[in-house]
Write an enzyme that holds these catalytic residues in place. Structure first.
Site, mmCIF file in Angstrom:
data_model
loop_
_atom_site.group_PDB
_atom_site.id
_atom_site.type_symbol
_atom_site.label_atom_id
_atom_site.label_comp_id
_atom_site.label_asym_id
_atom_site.label_seq_id
_atom_site.Cartn_x
_atom_site.Cartn_y
_atom_site.Cartn_z
ATOM 1 N N VAL A 20 0.835 -1.210 0.000
ATOM 2 C CA VAL A 20 0.000 0.000 0.000
ATOM 3 C C VAL A 20 0.872 1.262 0.000
ATOM 4 O O VAL A 20 0.601 2.208 -0.757
ATOM 5 C CB VAL A 20 -0.982 0.007 1.200
ATOM 6 C CG1 VAL A 20 -1.908 1.209 1.103
ATOM 7 C CG2 VAL A 20 -1.793 -1.287 1.240
ATOM 8 N N GLU A 137 -10.242 5.530 5.795
ATOM 9 C CA GLU A 137 -11.074 4.943 4.737
ATOM 10 C C GLU A 137 -10.510 3.619 4.235
ATOM 11 O O GLU A 137 -11.251 2.676 3.920
ATOM 12 C CB GLU A 137 -11.183 5.941 3.567
ATOM 13 C CG GLU A 137 -12.150 5.534 2.500
ATOM 14 C CD GLU A 137 -13.577 5.391 3.019
ATOM 15 O OE1 GLU A 137 -14.200 6.405 3.293
ATOM 16 O OE2 GLU A 137 -14.035 4.238 3.163
ATOM 17 N N VAL A 140 -11.311 -0.303 5.677
ATOM 18 C CA VAL A 140 -12.446 -1.204 5.404
ATOM 19 C C VAL A 140 -12.754 -1.223 3.914
ATOM 20 O O VAL A 140 -13.000 -0.176 3.307
ATOM 21 C CB VAL A 140 -13.714 -0.781 6.192
ATOM 22 C CG1 VAL A 140 -14.867 -1.741 5.906
ATOM 23 C CG2 VAL A 140 -13.426 -0.732 7.684
ATOM 24 N N ILE A 144 -13.444 0.919 -1.687
ATOM 25 C CA ILE A 144 -14.851 1.336 -1.552
ATOM 26 C C ILE A 144 -14.965 2.386 -0.442
ATOM 27 O O ILE A 144 -14.520 2.130 0.679
ATOM 28 C CB ILE A 144 -15.771 0.138 -1.180
ATOM 29 C CG1 ILE A 144 -15.600 -1.008 -2.175
ATOM 30 C CG2 ILE A 144 -17.225 0.582 -1.100
ATOM 31 C CD1 ILE A 144 -16.398 -2.270 -1.778
ATOM 32 N N GLU A 198 -2.843 -10.019 4.035
ATOM 33 C CA GLU A 198 -2.140 -9.325 5.107
ATOM 34 C C GLU A 198 -0.720 -9.882 5.232
ATOM 35 O O GLU A 198 -0.455 -11.011 4.793
ATOM 36 C CB GLU A 198 -2.873 -9.546 6.437
ATOM 37 C CG GLU A 198 -4.252 -8.946 6.496
ATOM 38 C CD GLU A 198 -4.223 -7.439 6.284
ATOM 39 O OE1 GLU A 198 -3.640 -6.717 7.090
ATOM 40 O OE2 GLU A 198 -4.792 -6.977 5.274
ATOM 41 N N ASP A 209 -9.434 -10.512 9.940
ATOM 42 C CA ASP A 209 -9.315 -9.254 9.199
ATOM 43 C C ASP A 209 -10.718 -8.696 8.909
ATOM 44 O O ASP A 209 -10.996 -7.515 9.140
ATOM 45 C CB ASP A 209 -8.550 -9.482 7.886
ATOM 46 C CG ASP A 209 -8.506 -8.219 7.050
ATOM 47 O OD1 ASP A 209 -7.711 -7.319 7.384
ATOM 48 O OD2 ASP A 209 -9.303 -8.100 6.098
ATOM 49 N N LYS A 213 -12.856 -5.254 10.438
ATOM 50 C CA LYS A 213 -13.580 -4.279 9.612
ATOM 51 C C LYS A 213 -15.038 -4.168 10.054
ATOM 52 O O LYS A 213 -15.596 -3.074 10.131
ATOM 53 C CB LYS A 213 -13.502 -4.699 8.138
ATOM 54 C CG LYS A 213 -12.089 -4.647 7.575
ATOM 55 C CD LYS A 213 -12.009 -5.394 6.254
ATOM 56 C CE LYS A 213 -10.604 -5.376 5.675
ATOM 57 N NZ LYS A 213 -10.442 -6.283 4.543
HETATM 58 P P1 NAP Z 1 3.221 -4.849 3.576
HETATM 59 O O1 NAP Z 1 3.265 -5.003 2.115
HETATM 60 O O2 NAP Z 1 3.632 -5.973 4.452
HETATM 61 O O3 NAP Z 1 4.093 -3.554 3.943
HETATM 62 C C1 NAP Z 1 4.420 -3.195 5.252
HETATM 63 C C2 NAP Z 1 5.501 -2.119 5.225
HETATM 64 O O4 NAP Z 1 5.739 -1.669 6.535
HETATM 65 C C3 NAP Z 1 6.831 -2.596 4.650
HETATM 66 O O5 NAP Z 1 7.414 -1.566 3.903
HETATM 67 C C4 NAP Z 1 7.668 -2.884 5.904
HETATM 68 O O6 NAP Z 1 9.055 -2.627 5.721
HETATM 69 C C5 NAP Z 1 7.119 -1.842 6.864
HETATM 70 N N1 NAP Z 1 7.160 -2.279 8.260
HETATM 71 C C6 NAP Z 1 6.410 -3.237 8.841
HETATM 72 N N2 NAP Z 1 6.668 -3.320 10.154
HETATM 73 C C7 NAP Z 1 7.622 -2.395 10.407
HETATM 74 C C8 NAP Z 1 8.318 -1.998 11.576
HETATM 75 N N3 NAP Z 1 8.068 -2.551 12.760
HETATM 76 N N4 NAP Z 1 9.221 -0.999 11.476
HETATM 77 C C9 NAP Z 1 9.482 -0.428 10.286
HETATM 78 N N5 NAP Z 1 8.833 -0.749 9.131
HETATM 79 C C10 NAP Z 1 7.925 -1.727 9.204
HETATM 80 O O7 NAP Z 1 1.744 -4.442 4.054
HETATM 81 P P2 NAP Z 1 0.598 -3.759 3.180
HETATM 82 O O8 NAP Z 1 -0.150 -4.809 2.443
HETATM 83 O O9 NAP Z 1 1.132 -2.592 2.462
HETATM 84 O O10 NAP Z 1 -0.406 -3.288 4.354
HETATM 85 C C11 NAP Z 1 -0.118 -2.157 5.153
HETATM 86 C C12 NAP Z 1 -1.340 -1.796 5.986
HETATM 87 O O11 NAP Z 1 -2.438 -1.523 5.114
HETATM 88 C C13 NAP Z 1 -1.827 -2.913 6.914
HETATM 89 O O12 NAP Z 1 -2.363 -2.334 8.087
HETATM 90 C C14 NAP Z 1 -2.933 -3.575 6.117
HETATM 91 O O13 NAP Z 1 -3.889 -4.203 6.948
HETATM 92 C C15 NAP Z 1 -3.531 -2.368 5.433
HETATM 93 N N6 NAP Z 1 -4.270 -2.655 4.195
HETATM 94 C C16 NAP Z 1 -3.699 -3.443 3.226
HETATM 95 C C17 NAP Z 1 -4.408 -3.685 2.060
HETATM 96 C C18 NAP Z 1 -3.852 -4.532 0.951
HETATM 97 O O14 NAP Z 1 -4.585 -4.808 -0.006
HETATM 98 N N7 NAP Z 1 -2.593 -4.964 1.014
HETATM 99 C C19 NAP Z 1 -5.688 -3.129 1.901
HETATM 100 C C20 NAP Z 1 -6.228 -2.341 2.909
HETATM 101 C C21 NAP Z 1 -5.512 -2.108 4.047
HETATM 102 P P3 NAP Z 1 9.946 -3.501 4.692
HETATM 103 O O15 NAP Z 1 9.375 -3.202 3.321
HETATM 104 O O16 NAP Z 1 11.327 -3.009 4.842
HETATM 105 O O17 NAP Z 1 9.741 -4.935 5.094
HETATM 106 N N1 HSE Z 2 -6.051 -8.511 3.398
HETATM 107 C C1 HSE Z 2 -7.165 -7.653 3.199
HETATM 108 C C2 HSE Z 2 -8.167 -8.323 2.299
HETATM 109 C C3 HSE Z 2 -6.707 -6.354 2.614
HETATM 110 O O1 HSE Z 2 -7.810 -9.301 1.648
HETATM 111 O O2 HSE Z 2 -9.317 -7.881 2.247
HETATM 112 C C4 HSE Z 2 -7.785 -5.317 2.517
HETATM 113 O O3 HSE Z 2 -8.149 -4.854 3.773
#
Ligand code: NAP
Ligand code: HSE
Length: 441
Positions: A20, A137, A140, A144, A198, A209, A213
């Site tokens: 993200v 936003e 969840v 959307i 996740e 998860d 939400k």
């Molecule tokens: P991700 O790809 O695992 O990215 C996490 C990032 O945070 C990475 O850059 C990681 O660093 C960094 N990080 C994690 N823990 C850390 C720490 N303790 N100290 C410093 N840096 C740290 O996760 P993501 O999918 O982007 O999701 C991020 C957030 O958005 C989560 O809360 C997730 O629930 C939410 N979200 C995700 C989605 C989705 O579709 N993926 C949708 C809605 C919401 P490195 O890159 O160096 O490892």
């Molecule tokens: N891991 C979550 C999903 C990301 O699959 O819906 C969006 O919140």
């Protein structure tokens, strides 16, 4: 004629540069002019500091190495940072970052539903205390705009129910198992590669998860703090191809469904579990990573919100929308945007009191009288059977261990659970029965 005014730069502190976080950097670059115009003209958002775990990791975006840090305090404390974006996930460091930003009067944008469902009450209180907004936003249903819908557009409605599919990974896995015949592990691997899952995919497949939400949506709609420990949650990890085949044969599809519903006495039903829903229902047509939430308000009636529920671009869309809102509000007097409990009497309905029909799968040792034993215990409890089936493997028709499926009439979940405990104690039952709801939507 367009007014020329001095260019203003709004510094962003980005905690997290994963799926993200990278998507946000890409979206901010791609639509920089549009965002500038829509933020009042001549406003640029500039990423000033970025928190990562591993600065040496290759990334899909280029960030000046001097801006990368592994110390979150450098992000929050940087005087050039006006807005803090938390996209690291988890509930420990993320809490510290968000709390410190709010205390420093820096608006926060986050997509972290686990953090807000587990510790939102503390953070929203800080938000109000420091008159500093927290926007979420992206927490969840990915792209959307359901949070703004419940917080703003439907604020004049009494919300009767919100029923939906709010985990893209689970929906994607179920679809790939159904349509392409993939096994669970293969389908999950694909969802991870696509950036839907996740960092800890257990949260996707165990239902938590989606539960986080649903807790956020219910808190916004009903105005009381919800203890996650009181929410009934089951995920798709228990779904087997045999359940999908059976659902298909009966005219249902299996979906991980979030059910949030206010009952006439004011109790709020909130549950998350794999459910059979009729193939003809609109939610059955929500495929792959898509999410949908059907909101029923007393004034608006039924509305359906549909879109991509996970993934880089859709989630970045919600984050950037929040960033523009935060930037517009930087000089506003009305900071707080979260949820503060306003109902003392709000209460969750015990899951034992919630009623639906059920699909129950038993792993049995097949011998004469097995069906009769199960049926007798169900009859003793006053639970009606609408169908029973045991798929026969043509290769081994005398197999000792078989799946036996029962379709049961509607009854309270507590009544069913107590009866299943007795059935599980029978010698012929080899493991805990698997229960899915059959929803009449
Ligand atoms: P991700 O790809 O695992 O990215 C996490 C990032 O945070 C990475 O850059 C990681 O660093 C960094 N990080 C994690 N823990 C850390 C720490 N303790 N100290 C410093 N840096 C740290 O996760 P993501 O999918 O982007 O999701 C991020 C957030 O958005 C989560 O809360 C997730 O629930 C939410 N979200 C995700 C989605 C989705 O579709 N993926 C949708 C809605 C919401 P490195 O890159 O160096 O490892
Ligand atoms: N891991 C979550 C999903 C990301 O699959 O819906 C969006 O919140």
């Amino acid at each position: 004629m367009k007014q020329q005014s001095k260019q203003q730069t709004i510094g962003l502190g980005l905690a997290g540069l994963g799926t993200v976080g990278s998507g946000v950097v890409i979206a901010l670059e791609r639509n920089a002019d549009l965002i500038s115009d829509r933020t009042g003209g001549n406003v640029r958002m500039a990423v000033e500091k970025v928190l990562v775990r591993d600065p040496a990791k290759p990334r899909p975006v280029t960030i000046d190495a001097a801006k990368l840090t592994t110390d979150w305090r450098e992000v929050v404390d940087d005087p050039a940072v006006a807005i803090v974006v938390e996209l690291i996930g988890g509930t420990d460091t993320a809490f510290e970052i968000v709390a410190a930003a709010l205390k420093a009067g820096k608006p926060v944008v986050t997509g972290n539903k686990a953090l807000l469902a587990e510790r939102g009450v503390e953070l929203f209180a800080l938000s109000r205390e420091h008159d500093t907004p927290i926007h979420f936003e992206a927490a969840v249903a990915g792209g959307i705009p359901i949070i703004k819908t419940v917080q703003e557009s439907f604020v004049g409605n009494r919300i009767h129910s919100m029923i939906g599919i709010i985990n893209g990974t689970s929906n994607y896995i179920l679809e790939r198992m159904t349509e392409a015949g993939l096994d669970f592990a293969e389908a999950l691997r694909e969802a991870q590669e696509l950036g839907y899952a996740e960092a800890d995919p257990a949260l996707d497949v165990n239902g938590w998860d989606a539960a986080h939400k649903a807790i956020l949506l219910a808190s916004l709609a009903y105005g009381f703090a919800i203890d996650p420990e009181r929410v009934h949650v089951a995920g798709i990890e228990q779904v087997r191809p045999t359940d999908i085949e059976f659902a298909t044969r009966l005219g249902y599809v299996v979906k991980l469904l979030a059910v949030v519903r206010e009952h006439p006495g004011g109790e709020v039903e909130l549950r998350l579990q794999p459910s059979f829903i009729p193939k003809s229902h609109i939610l059955a047509s929500v495929h792959g990573v898509f999410n949908a939430v059907a909101v029923h308000g007393d004034a608006a009636g039924e509305s359906l919100f549909y879109g991509r529920g996970a993934g880089q671009d859709p989630t970045a869309s919600s984050v950037v929308g929040d960033l523009v809102e935060a930037a517009r509000g930087l000089h506003s007097e009305h900071g707080h945007r979260g949820f503060l409990p306003y109902r003392e009497d709000g209460r969750l309905m015990p899951v034992e009191d919630t009623s639906t029909a059920y699909y129950v799968r038993f792993d049995v040792t097949d011998r004469p009288g097995v069906i009769a034993q199960i049926a007798q215990l169900l009859a003793d409890a006053g639970i009606g059977i609408s169908g029973t089936h045991s798929p026969v493997d043509p290769e081994s028709p005398d197999a000792e261990f078989v799946d036996m499926v029962f379709l049961l009439h509607s009854c309270p979940f507590g009544q069913l659970s107590r009866t299943l405990e007795k059935i599980e104690a029978l010698d012929c039952i080899n493991s805990a029965p698997v229960v899915f709801r059959i929803e009449r939507l």
